[in-house]
Design a protein around this motif. Structure first.
Motif, PDB file in Angstrom:
ATOM      1  N   ASP A  37      53.356  60.925  -9.943  1.00 49.61           N
ATOM      2  CA  ASP A  37      52.163  60.090  -9.957  1.00 49.61           C
ATOM      3  C   ASP A  37      51.019  60.887  -9.342  1.00 49.61           C
ATOM      4  O   ASP A  37      51.165  61.436  -8.240  1.00 49.61           O
TER       5      ASP A  37
ATOM      6  N   THR B 174      43.682  60.572  -9.666  1.00 53.91           N
ATOM      7  CA  THR B 174      42.626  61.240 -10.423  1.00 53.91           C
ATOM      8  C   THR B 174      41.379  61.400  -9.563  1.00 53.91           C
ATOM      9  O   THR B 174      41.277  60.841  -8.463  1.00 53.91           O
TER      10      THR B 174
ATOM     11  N   GLU C 160      41.882  56.900  -9.214  1.00 51.44           N
ATOM     12  CA  GLU C 160      42.828  56.044  -9.906  1.00 51.44           C
ATOM     13  C   GLU C 160      44.187  56.738  -9.946  1.00 51.44           C
ATOM     14  O   GLU C 160      44.270  57.963  -9.817  1.00 51.44           O
TER      15      GLU C 160
ATOM     16  N   GLU D 254      47.630  57.730 -11.941  1.00 46.85           N
ATOM     17  CA  GLU D 254      48.176  57.939 -13.288  1.00 46.85           C
ATOM     18  C   GLU D 254      49.594  58.456 -13.157  1.00 46.85           C
ATOM     19  O   GLU D 254      49.868  59.431 -12.438  1.00 46.85           O
ATOM     20  N   ARG D 255      50.531  57.777 -13.812  1.00 43.43           N
ATOM     21  CA  ARG D 255      51.921  58.259 -13.859  1.00 43.43           C
ATOM     22  C   ARG D 255      52.006  59.259 -14.999  1.00 43.43           C
ATOM     23  O   ARG D 255      52.102  58.908 -16.178  1.00 43.43           O
ATOM     24  N   VAL D 256      51.955  60.536 -14.658  1.00 43.05           N
ATOM     25  CA  VAL D 256      51.805  61.568 -15.680  1.00 43.05           C
ATOM     26  C   VAL D 256      53.132  62.090 -16.197  1.00 43.05           C
ATOM     27  O   VAL D 256      53.191  62.664 -17.294  1.00 43.05           O
TER      28      VAL D 256
ATOM     29  N   GLU E 195      57.819  58.631 -22.279  1.00 43.81           N
ATOM     30  CA  GLU E 195      56.391  58.320 -22.333  1.00 43.81           C
ATOM     31  C   GLU E 195      56.129  56.821 -22.193  1.00 43.81           C
ATOM     32  O   GLU E 195      55.035  56.412 -21.793  1.00 43.81           O
TER      33      GLU E 195
ATOM     34  N   GLN F  26      55.235  56.138 -18.685  1.00 42.25           N
ATOM     35  CA  GLN F  26      54.071  56.850 -18.160  1.00 42.25           C
ATOM     36  C   GLN F  26      52.802  56.034 -18.402  1.00 42.25           C
ATOM     37  O   GLN F  26      52.822  55.030 -19.110  1.00 42.25           O
ATOM     38  N   GLY F  27      51.707  56.484 -17.803  1.00 39.07           N
ATOM     39  CA  GLY F  27      50.429  55.838 -18.045  1.00 39.07           C
ATOM     40  C   GLY F  27      49.733  55.418 -16.762  1.00 39.07           C
ATOM     41  O   GLY F  27      50.151  55.766 -15.647  1.00 39.07           O
ATOM     42  N   PRO F  28      48.640  54.660 -16.887  1.00 36.26           N
ATOM     43  CA  PRO F  28      47.872  54.245 -15.704  1.00 36.26           C
ATOM     44  C   PRO F  28      48.659  53.302 -14.819  1.00 36.26           C
ATOM     45  O   PRO F  28      49.476  52.510 -15.294  1.00 36.26           O
ATOM     46  N   MET F  29      48.404  53.390 -13.528  1.00 39.39           N
ATOM     47  CA  MET F  29      49.089  52.565 -12.531  1.00 39.39           C
ATOM     48  C   MET F  29      48.065  51.684 -11.806  1.00 39.39           C
ATOM     49  O   MET F  29      46.867  51.996 -11.774  1.00 39.39           O
TER      50      MET F  29
END
Length: 579
Positions: A191, A194, A198, A200-202, A216, A219-222
């Motif tokens: 994680d 940014t 913010e 982001e779970r990359v 995937e 993954q995504g924004p947290m």
């Protein structure tokens, strides 16, 4: 004969073999102070496809070390040989020949140790297959396998080498994943915070069946980081201490959106044990690393947590450096793009320009183009390259362009005279150590023809392509590059550009690479330009960049300026009834 798996830590083939570290679940060899193999273990036999009897007593460099083409590697270029002879702890990656002549790219660690030979100068060589983690017997990465102290030190050394040798944050994270699975865990979650603060779970990666599986869907924004939450991931993202966690940690009522996402993560992955540690940069918390186990029955331990903390410290430094470098690159590239001009509108003349930054974050700076209308209505055009690939080169480029504009506007003179004045002042006013330039003046005569007068200061020659596909380089007017401190006579050349012809001005990144000579690049550019000449000018320029630019070992930026003259005007037919 006993089964080799049973005696995986034994050393065979020597009358009095030195002992390898007990519990070493890695491919290992011992070499003496001359680089001669004196012991190997069963893991090395499996990974390198050799037998102890065949290799003991042979020179490790001659036997194993190769270049990327499978050819013997010169000793002077071999980092493994250098580390062995210098008795220096070092890690790296290279090509090694396996039994049967096959080639394998492996990570290696060199660790000097107390020898059992009379010289006392033995060295331990540990090999890792980056694609599958440690070269362990089948199942060794499962049921309770743990790393010895020696392996932990080797992992940390390799982590430092791998992560600090790239300035690309995505590449650093990819290497991190390959380093920690399956050695420490079978799940990796990263994680990142940014620049907009913010989360982001990359990365969510699972190691299964000798392969990395990217999830995937996880993954995504947290959700945002809560300021007071005591939950492990929230605390890690605030820079608090590392924590060992289990699914039970998230069984109670969630206190935040992040806690809900963590519960979902544990349910989806089946992790029964995990370690969460903050990734800290020099000034800020950059994110958090989660290493979890689902198929491995052994739980993460405090010793594992300590190792994860050491890894995240190195990860934080690598990501901090990568972000700083990317920020500098963005500043330089933005600065350069803003300094490059908008092309003027010249009736009857088509013009297109492109600037392509280097793929290397460190290579931004000196390539430029310019087109501007002079007081007498003629058009000045230039393409140049200030030596250097950094902010200084970008700043020098801006000053050279400004000086050239001033001289061209105030002195109605031949291109060679204007460039001569520029040459005399560039080093003193702009501080530019060296630069190349093509400068020309384009003029339309009363009969509609376009005349070009130009001079060349050490720059690749312009390319002229006629409408019927004939392409030639304008090599005339070539002279010494700028800021050499030498007095050089500059000459002018003048031609008439044929109707519907295309003129290509470019910088050397379009034709040069470390793999090919500039002559090869020029010939490639000429052929592609001739084949594309009937395309609209914008498409011509884009396709020329795509097809002519060297795709390998090209670390330079590119500026390209293309011009196309109109079709010749046919004589008007007399109007009916005209006298």
């Amino acid at each position: 004969m006993e089964d080799e798996d049973v005696e995986s830590e034994s050393v065979r083939g020597a009358a009095s073999p030195p002992e390898l570290p007990g519990g070493l679940a890695a491919a290992a060899c011992v070499v003496d102070d001359c680089g001669v193999i004196i012991a190997v273990n069963a893991h090395a036999e499996r990974l390198l496809r050799i037998t102890a009897a065949d290799v003991i007593g042979r020179d490790a460099h001659d036997l194993l070390h190769r270049d990327g083409h499978g050819q013997p590697l010169a000793r002077a270029r071999c980092r493994v040989e250098e580390a062995v002879l210098a008795r220096r702890t070092q890690t790296g990656r290279g090509w090694f020949e396996q039994g049967g002549g096959s080639l394998a790219e492996l990570s290696w660690s060199i660790i000097p140790c107390a020898g059992s030979t009379d010289s006392g100068a033995d060295t331990l060589m540990i090999f890792h297959d980056q694609g599958t983690g440690l070269a362990t017997p089948e199942g060794a990465a499962g049921a309770g396998a743990t790393l010895s102290e020696l392996e932990r030190l080797a992992l940390l050394a390799e982590t430092t080498t791998q992560l600090t040798s790239t300035l690309d944050s995505d590449e650093a994270l990819r290497r991190l994943v390959q380093l920690v699975v399956p050695r420490l865990a079978d799940w990796v979650v990263v994680d990142l915070i940014t620049e907009a603060d913010e989360v982001e779970r990359v990365i969510v990666v699972h190691y299964e069946d000798d392969a990395l599986i990217f999830r995937e869907d996880l993954q995504g924004p947290m959700p945002p980081v809560p300021a007071e939450s005591p939950m492990p991931l929230s605390r890690a993202l605030r820079g608090a201490a590392s924590t060992l966690v289990t699914p039970a940690t998230y069984q109670g009522p969630p206190d935040s959106g992040i806690a809900m996402e963590q519960r979902r993560l544990f349910e989806a992955t089946g992790m029964h044990s995990a370690a969460i540690a903050p990734i800290r940069g020099v000034r800020d918390v950059l994110g958090a690393l989660t290493l979890g186990r689902s198929k491995r029955p052994d739980a993460m331990t405090p010793a594992d947590l300590s190792l994860v903390e050491d890894i995240t410290r190195r990860t934080g430094l690598a990501l901090d450096n990568a972000r700083l470098y990317q920020r500098q690159r963005k500043v330089a590239e933005t600065m350069q793009r803003h300094l490059l001009p908008q092309l003027p509108s010249i009736p009857g003349l088509q013009m297109t320009a492109r600037y392509v930054p280097s793929p290397d974050a460190s290579q931004v700076g000196g390539d430029w183009y310019d087109v501007f209308t002079l007081a007498d209505g003629t058009t000045a055009l230039a393409i140049g390259d200030v030596v250097g690939h950094d902010l200084d080169a970008a700043a020098g480029m801006a000053q050279v362009r400004s000086i050239l504009r001033a001289y061209a506007w105030t002195h109605r003179d031949l291109p060679s005279a204007i460039v001569h004045r520029l040459d005399e002042s560039a080093m003193h006013i702009a501080g530019v150590s060296m630069a190349t330039l093509v400068f020309g003046i384009l003029e339309q005569t009363d009969d509609g023809a376009w005349h070009l007068a130009w001079t060349n200061a050490g720059h690749p020659p312009p390319l002229l392509v006629t409408h019927d596909g004939q392409a030639r380089y304008l090599t005339e007017g070539h002279g010494l590059l700028l800021s050499t401190g030498l007095s050089a006579k500059r000459t002018d050349t003048r031609i008439v550009l044929p109707p519907q012809s295309t003129l290509v001005l470019y910088t050397d990144g379009l034709v040069e690479s470390r793999d090919h000579s500039i002559d090869d690049g020029l010939e490639r550019l000429r052929k592609h330009a001739a084949s594309l000449v009937h395309r609209p000018l914008a498409a011509f320029t884009d396709l020329l960049l795509e097809r002519a630019r060297p795709v390998r070992n090209n670390d330079d930026d590119i500026a390209i300026l293309t011009l196309r003259t109109p079709a010749a005007h046919a004589p008007q037919a007399p109007q009916p009834g005209a006298s």
